[in-house]
Each structure stands twice: as C-alpha cells, then as structure tokens.
Design a protein around this motif. Sequence first.
Motif, PDB file in Angstrom:
ATOM      1  N   GLY A  99       0.807  -1.221   0.000  1.00  0.00           N
ATOM      2  CA  GLY A  99       0.000   0.000   0.000  1.00  0.00           C
ATOM      3  C   GLY A  99       0.837   1.265   0.000  1.00  0.00           C
ATOM      4  O   GLY A  99       2.060   1.236  -0.185  1.00  0.00           O
ATOM      5  N   CYS A 113      -5.746  -1.136  -0.323  1.00  0.00           N
ATOM      6  CA  CYS A 113      -4.941  -1.833   0.680  1.00  0.00           C
ATOM      7  C   CYS A 113      -5.839  -2.493   1.723  1.00  0.00           C
ATOM      8  O   CYS A 113      -5.650  -3.661   2.095  1.00  0.00           O
ATOM      9  N   TYR A 158      -0.600   0.175   5.785  1.00  0.00           N
ATOM     10  CA  TYR A 158      -0.322  -1.259   5.859  1.00  0.00           C
ATOM     11  C   TYR A 158      -0.413  -1.745   7.301  1.00  0.00           C
ATOM     12  O   TYR A 158      -1.037  -2.780   7.586  1.00  0.00           O
TER      13      TYR A 158
END
Length: 255
Positions: A99, A113, A158
């Motif tokens: 991401g 993501c 993330y």
Amino acid sequence: MHDSTKILGGKTALITAAASGMGRAGARLFAAHGAHVILADVNAAGAKNVADEILGEGGSAEAHGVDLRDQTELDSFITAVRSGHDVIDVLHNHAGITGPRELEFDAANWNECMTLNAWVPAYLTQQLLPLLRNSAAASVIFTASTAGVRGVAGLPVYSATKGAVIQFMKSLSLLLAPEGIRANAICPGGTDTAGMRAAFQEGAVDASLSAIATTIPLGRVGQPEDIATVALFLASDASKYMTGTVIPVDGGATV
C-alpha cells in the motif's frame, strides 16, 4: 489420491497469493506433506506454474487466476471453490499488498490496501465457513505482519490493515472455538521475496537486505520457507491446541 500417512494427507488447503514468495513456498510445502492445494493468485500463469511444479513432483494442486480486489472475481472464485469441493481443511489467507507509503494515501489506495489485506481474508473466511465446518479439524491461517503489532513509520496504512487482521483473527478464534475451528496469525518480519526486492532501488537490493539483516537478532533476513514451515505447523494437528495466537516469524526483530 491423498496420502493419509503424511502430515496433511487427506486434507484440502486453499492458499491465496500462491504464485510466488511465501505463498508459493507454503503451497509447495503443503503439497509435499500430502494436501490437495487450491492456489489463487492474480498472476494466473504464475499460479499454474506452481500447480504444475506440484503435479510434476507427484502432488495434488489446482490453480485459479483471480484478482481478489475485484468483488465480482472474488465471488466467482468462491463459487468455483464451493462447486468443486465439499470440504476445506486449511484456509491460508495470505494475499496482501504494502500500500501507500507514509502519508501518501488517498481514498483509492487506502481502500485498495484495506480491501485486499483485511476485507478479502474476512470475506473468504465467512463465505467458505460451510466448507470449513465440514472438516474434522479446520485451521484458518492469516498472514499478518510484525507491522500489525508495532508501528512502522513508513507504512501506517499497511500497519493499520494488519492490525485489523490480527483483531479479526482473535475475535474469530473465540467465535469458532466451540466448533473446533482454529484461527491463528503469522507475523512475518523482513522476508526475502520478489515483492520485497521490488521495493528497493535497482542496484541497491543486496545492500538494502544487508542493512535490514543488521537489525535482526538472528542476523539474516527471513526466507519464504521460514514462513511456510510455521504455516505447515498451524495447518497440521501438531498445533491442535492453539487458537487465537499471533506468531512473529522475524528472527527476533520484535523482541
């Protein structure tokens, strides 16, 4: 034919992102230990190559090309799995992306993501639960990350998705424990995969890996097989009294 004398003999295991890296290592290891492996990957040719490797070594596998980020493709894949199988013994939700970096997120890359890293494993588990319930000893494995248990300055999105995965897994483990269905998460640290190498500047890969290794107590970056062996343990009856656990596989980095 399944070889019931092997650790995963007679079992069917589904692994997402199985065309390369940790997913490929896990698929090959599961198959070597007797499982029929369902490989899913956005790289259809790559997934087929891994399935062909497994078949060539006497194992059992099937490959599905699917972009899990696309809800229509995801639903079609689930329909195919349901129509082709009555039982799933192991569901390894491995697919994920790094991401956006730092604060360079917008609605599109945030949602991409979050979709692949958190929605897809939750949805796959929900939709395949009837098949997991048909197993005598179902195991759901989530690939989280050490970024899900500690902050990573460069990857806040993330880290958020992997934290979400861990909390979903913990809640799921409590929800399904009365049925004997286990759920656990693996948290890889820095692992030498094509995806990781692609994040480094061309010509600086070896230096970058060496720099990361100096931050790891065991003195080296992880290999895909390091993650696969822990996945095999969680898939097998060797871990039958474990559920809701978060297992760092990081050479001691989070210590």
